[in-house]
Structures are given as structure tokens and as C-alpha cells.
Motif scaffolding. Sequence first.
Motif, short mmCIF file in Angstrom:
data_model
loop_
_atom_site.label_atom_id
_atom_site.label_comp_id
_atom_site.label_asym_id
_atom_site.label_seq_id
_atom_site.Cartn_x
_atom_site.Cartn_y
_atom_site.Cartn_z
N ARG A 140 1.05 -1.45 -0.24
CA ARG A 140 -0.02 -0.38 -0.16
C ARG A 140 0.84 1.27 0.31
NH1 ARG A 140 -2.23 -1.27 4.36
NH2 ARG A 140 -3.87 -2.03 3.77
N ALA A 141 2.06 1.25 0.77
CA ALA A 141 2.50 2.59 0.69
C ALA A 141 3.79 2.76 -0.47
CB ALA A 141 3.74 1.95 1.87
N VAL A 142 3.63 1.44 -0.93
CA VAL A 142 4.44 2.04 -3.01
C VAL A 142 3.42 1.86 -3.95
CG1 VAL A 142 5.01 0.81 -4.72
CG2 VAL A 142 5.91 0.01 -2.59
N ALA A 143 2.10 1.89 -3.79
CA ALA A 143 0.95 2.43 -4.78
C ALA A 143 0.45 3.87 -3.82
CB ALA A 143 -0.45 1.68 -3.83
N ASP A 144 0.70 3.92 -2.28
CA ASP A 144 0.58 6.03 -2.16
C ASP A 144 1.80 6.84 -3.04
OD1 ASP A 144 -1.69 4.80 -1.38
OD2 ASP A 144 -1.11 4.90 0.81
N CYS A 145 3.07 5.94 -2.55
CA CYS A 145 3.93 7.13 -2.91
C CYS A 145 4.41 7.11 -4.57
CB CYS A 145 5.37 6.28 -2.34
SG CYS A 145 6.72 6.91 -2.85
N ALA A 146 4.08 5.74 -5.25
CA ALA A 146 3.59 6.44 -6.81
C ALA A 146 3.11 7.46 -7.55
CB ALA A 146 3.55 4.61 -7.45
N ALA A 147 2.02 7.06 -6.14
CA ALA A 147 1.07 8.66 -7.14
C ALA A 147 1.63 9.93 -6.21
CB ALA A 147 -0.79 8.05 -6.46
N GLY A 148 1.88 9.69 -5.32
CA GLY A 148 2.49 11.15 -5.03
C GLY A 148 3.43 11.84 -5.63
N PHE A 149 4.04 10.89 -6.14
CA PHE A 149 5.42 11.18 -7.12
C PHE A 149 5.22 11.57 -8.50
CE2 PHE A 149 8.62 8.20 -5.55
CZ PHE A 149 9.38 8.78 -4.82
N LEU A 150 3.88 10.93 -9.19
CA LEU A 150 2.69 11.50 -10.00
C LEU A 150 2.00 13.10 -9.61
CD1 LEU A 150 1.28 8.73 -11.57
CD2 LEU A 150 3.47 9.51 -13.31
N ASP A 164 12.70 12.79 7.19
CA ASP A 164 13.37 13.83 8.24
C ASP A 164 11.98 14.80 8.29
OD1 ASP A 164 13.31 14.93 10.63
OD2 ASP A 164 15.45 14.37 10.60
N ARG A 165 11.08 14.85 8.86
CA ARG A 165 10.28 16.09 9.18
C ARG A 165 10.78 16.88 10.00
NH1 ARG A 165 4.83 16.96 8.33
NH2 ARG A 165 4.54 14.69 7.53
N PHE A 222 8.19 13.20 3.27
CA PHE A 222 7.75 11.97 3.06
C PHE A 222 6.74 12.02 3.30
CE2 PHE A 222 7.96 6.68 2.77
CZ PHE A 222 7.74 6.25 1.38
N ASP A 223 6.11 11.15 4.31
CA ASP A 223 4.62 11.26 5.01
C ASP A 223 4.04 11.96 4.35
OD1 ASP A 223 5.83 9.83 6.66
OD2 ASP A 223 5.73 10.88 8.52
N ASP A 224 3.70 12.80 3.90
CA ASP A 224 3.07 13.78 3.45
C ASP A 224 3.16 13.76 1.44
OD1 ASP A 224 2.55 15.48 5.49
OD2 ASP A 224 4.22 17.32 5.64
N LEU A 225 3.86 13.24 1.39
CA LEU A 225 4.01 13.04 -0.14
C LEU A 225 3.13 11.88 -0.15
CD1 LEU A 225 5.06 12.54 -2.76
CD2 LEU A 225 6.58 10.77 -2.26
N LEU A 226 3.22 10.93 0.67
CA LEU A 226 1.96 9.42 0.57
C LEU A 226 0.55 9.45 1.11
CD1 LEU A 226 4.42 6.63 2.73
CD2 LEU A 226 4.26 7.02 0.69
N ALA A 227 0.82 10.57 1.71
CA ALA A 227 -0.68 11.10 2.15
C ALA A 227 -1.60 11.95 0.91
CB ALA A 227 -1.09 12.51 3.01
N ARG A 228 -0.70 12.65 -0.05
CA ARG A 228 -0.76 13.23 -1.13
C ARG A 228 -0.92 11.71 -1.85
NH1 ARG A 228 2.13 18.16 -4.21
NH2 ARG A 228 1.87 18.65 -1.80
N GLY A 229 -0.37 10.94 -2.51
CA GLY A 229 -0.55 10.27 -2.87
C GLY A 229 -1.38 9.15 -2.97
N ALA A 230 -1.67 8.64 -1.46
CA ALA A 230 -3.50 8.21 -1.03
C ALA A 230 -4.92 8.74 -1.60
CB ALA A 230 -3.02 7.65 0.51
N ALA A 231 -4.41 9.72 -1.09
CA ALA A 231 -5.84 11.05 -1.97
C ALA A 231 -6.03 10.84 -3.25
CB ALA A 231 -5.86 12.19 -0.86
N SER A 232 -5.24 11.40 -4.10
CA SER A 232 -4.51 11.51 -5.54
C SER A 232 -5.64 10.85 -6.46
CB SER A 232 -3.62 10.58 -5.96
OG SER A 232 -3.46 11.48 -7.45
N SER A 233 -6.68 10.43 -6.94
CA SER A 233 -6.93 10.95 -8.08
C SER A 233 -6.54 9.85 -9.43
CB SER A 233 -7.54 11.50 -8.76
OG SER A 233 -6.57 12.13 -9.84
#
Length: 572
Positions: free
Chosen positions: A52-62, A148-149, A163-174
Motif C-alpha cells: 500500500r505504501a508503494v502504491a501511495d508513494c507512486a501516486a505521490g510522485f506523479l 525526516d519531517r 515523505f509522510d506528506d508525499l504518501l498522504a498526497r498519493g493516497a488521496a490522489s485520483s
Amino acid sequence: MTGAIRQAAVAADAESLAGLVLARSLADPNRTVVRVKRLGVWKETNGADFSRAVADCAAGFLELGLRPGETIGILARPCPEWFVADLAVQSAGLRSAGFHAEKAPGELADLVRRCATRLLVVDTLATLEAALDLCDVVPGLDRIVCLDRAAVEEFDDARLIAFDDLLARGAASSRRQDAPWSGGRRGDLAAIIPTSGVTAPSRGATFTNAALCAAVRIAGSIAEMRPGDERLSLMSASHAFERVFGFYAGLAAGVIVNFPESSETALADLRELQPHIVAAPPAFWSEIARGLARNSAAATRLQRGMFERAMRAGGALDQFVLRKVRRDLGLSRTRIALSAGAPLAPHIRERLAALGLAISDVYALAEAAGPVAVAANGSRMFAPANGVDVDIGAKGELRLRAASAFLGFAGDPPRADEWIHAGDFAEASAGPTFRLGDAASLAVAGAPTGFVRGIEDALAASPYIASSIVAGERPDQLRAFLLADFDNLVSYAQKQAIPFTHYKSLVEAPQVVALYEQELARIGGALAPARIVSFTLAHRNVSSTDPEMGPASNLRRRIVMQTFSVRAGQGL
């Protein structure tokens, strides 16, 4: 010549490296796949949460505006987030480049530039500051993700994101997909692995998904990894062996990958974990052997006698003495022991073999995405791994061919030769095996392959020499660079009442210089016709943060020879 070694089972075929690695995690989502020690507590992540973290992170980068085909670099210590980011980059159709923490002036910037890096993932305030400096000199590098936040909050800079914000952004991404890795194609360029930088500045070797999947299978053939095996990460994550064998092949085979709290706590974490697989650079095994020697010297006469008899005889004494020693070292369950990055000195191998630890040397190459040959059973003869062909030229040049071969170096045209020129030298032996030599011997007139390495191995047998580099034009006119074993040297200085205030004052003390002259004279007697006529004793310690030290904790010959010179008064 082609080798044939047992093949470990890995997950089913996949189009992408990320799909292959994550298949095992997805097949048993509640099983622990990675574990990291933080603030003294081991924290586990199961397959479902990791994927799940990999999927969230991938979307966050996009979401940050990265486009397929662009490069994201990772400059961080080994940790779960390193590999979450790595697999996420590849799952998003981007290129993942792991960078060594290069300290040589300009080398890291040049490598980042040649890889056309758009974003860097870093872990600490120090690496964040280095990344900000890189943004000023590398065109196109304009975003930084930091694990490191607190480090991010030190700056008011829109280029930074935690990094945590990147994951959160990815998790909420369309744009988020549950399995973004499923869209990868075998021919897609997916990863960049840097060369070691030991003999020349690091270059980025580029790999397709197909080559990386082949590398996982080759890595799985050098050791029988089993589901549920525990392994502790002891090398830089950017090193080809650690990245491919330690993580990719390990996860694909169902191994639980553990990360120490820091390099300073690695030995303590090893004792606590008691892993089944220990793969480390020679410097780690040398430290284990030196620790054995120090503990033996500090023991009572009775304890020391029992230990040495057990090391010589084994048998029943092994049950009472050596088993406890292995447990105290963290090696009681070790089934697979590997040394990678450079050949292990014979006296270290023999000492640990007497302890009941059979260590195999692994020959790994960045241009082939990791391990390609292994020397087992205490031999210095390397057998190619499954799927690896070896050829040795008329002058001893080692060449390899495998499905894991790189396309070319980042910033350069694709390579045309089907063979990889390893940059090392070897001697052919019976069947497919070969004995590794060293390029440094070529500079010594009339010296055979492996001449210099043999001398350096002999010097490493001294309790006062941690590492060395030998060079010269003739066998009887050699010079040596010596890195002191600081703990043993301090103990010697205290026993001899030698006054010193810091490292430099210690190694420059006349009594210490005389000690090293005596050590070289003692060892040199067995080296004829070779003769070391002068030496340099490093005036400071060399650690993993220094430019002289490579990612596998081995000295970078080219930088050492530039930095240190033989000082007067150290001739022999």
C-alpha cells in the motif's frame, strides 16, 4: 564458460521488477516483510502495508508533476522507506537511481547531472542540505523529498516535502492505482545503479525491467534463501549487491529484511536478531574477527585456553564453547554467510571457519545488477552463477555476459558490445571457474595476477593494520598506505605509556612509527621477492563518511593515492 549453481525459488514471472518483488508480499499480505529498529524498538511492516505504501508513494510522485521516463534519485541510509520509494518510482514508470553518498568534490553532482535527476529522496538534515546545494548546480533538479519531517521544517522552501506528506498526497490522489506496478513492461528503463567509484568516479548503469528480473533470478542462484529467513542489512542500499540480492531477491524469496537503527548499532542489532542470512563487506567480517581476538586477550587464561582448543579441535568442545561465542556475536542461526564488495582476506576466512562459520566470497558487478559469481567452501575460485557466461582475455581481462546486463551508462550512448568488461583481471581454472586477480598488479613489472592483493591480505593479518593499499613499479620497490586499527593501537599505546592527545599525535609518535616498521619487517619476511621500502600511516581515521571509503567499506585506491603521500621518516 557457463556456471551452474542451485536456483532458489522466487515468485512467479512478472513484467516489471516491482511486480516480481511484490508478488510474494501480495500472496501473503499479513506476513512481515520488513522490520526496522527505531528508538530501540523493532517496528514491523506486513506485505499489505508495504505494498500500500508503494502504491501511495507512486501516486505521490506523479502528483508532484513527475512524468514517466524521468529520474528520481535516492540518497539515504538503508531503511524501509528507501525501498518503498525505489519500487514506487519504478511502479510509476519513472527511473529509480540509488546514489552513494559521494564526498569527493564534484563527483556526486556530476553523477546526479548525468542521470538527469529531477527529484531527490534524502533522509537526514545533512543529506537535505547537500541536496539543496545540488539543486543550485544541477539543471532540472528542483524537488526534494525528505524522510525526516523535522529537517524539512528547518527550511521555508517550496521545493521540499516530507515523505509522510508525499504518501498522504498519493493516497488521496485520483491517479492512485492499487497495483501500479502491473503496468510495467519488460523493455522499460526502470533503474540506475552506480558503480562503486573505487578505481574511477561512479557512473550510473541503466537497467530495464527485464534485466532486473533476470538479476533477481541470478542472485537467487548463489544461495538457498527460504521463506521466513531473517536478514540484517549491513551494506549501503545503493550498492548493487545489497539492492539486488539483499532486497529484491530477498523479498521475492520470502526473506524478512531487517534494518539496524544505525551503522553504529549494527553489531548489537545482529546479536539481538540472530539472522539466518548475513551478507556484509569484508570490513564487517574483519571487525568480527578482531573482536574475537580482543575478547580472547581480555579473558582469563583458562577461558582463553578453552576457546583456542575449541577453535582447533571442534567436536564436543564446540557445543560448550563455540556455540556460545556464535550466539554472543549474533551468528548462532546463520546458515548463509557471504562477503561482498572485495575478496575476504584468507586469515579472516580461516579464523571464522574455525568458529563454525563458512563464508563465501561473492563477486558482484554494478553493470550486471549485482552478484554474478561465488567462491564457496573457503576457495578463492569463483563459479559463475546460473545464467552468467565468463570469458577471460589474452591479458587476463575479465568479461561477462548475462541477461541482467546494463544498457549503458547514464548520459552515454547505449553500449554495443554484448560482453561486459568488468575492469578486473582473472585467471581461468578448471571448468567454468576463475581466480580473481587485481588491476594494481599490472603496474608492477613482472608481477603475476593477484600479486598486490596477496600482499595487502598479508598486511591485514597484523592486529595493528585495519586496511592497506600497496603500489609500486617493481616488486622490490613497493610503497604502502596503512590505515591503523585504532582500538588495538590505543591499547598498545596505553600499555607502552605512549602519550597522545588525538589520532594524529598517536600515529606520529616515534614509538608507533617504530611499531609499524617492525610489523612490516615481520610480515615482509614471507613476501620475498616483494619488498615494501616505504609506507604512509594515515594521519586520520577513514570512515564511511570520508571520500576515501567506498560503499562496500573498502578503500578507494585512486582517492587514497591522491590524498596521502609517503612522509619522511617512514622508509624501511
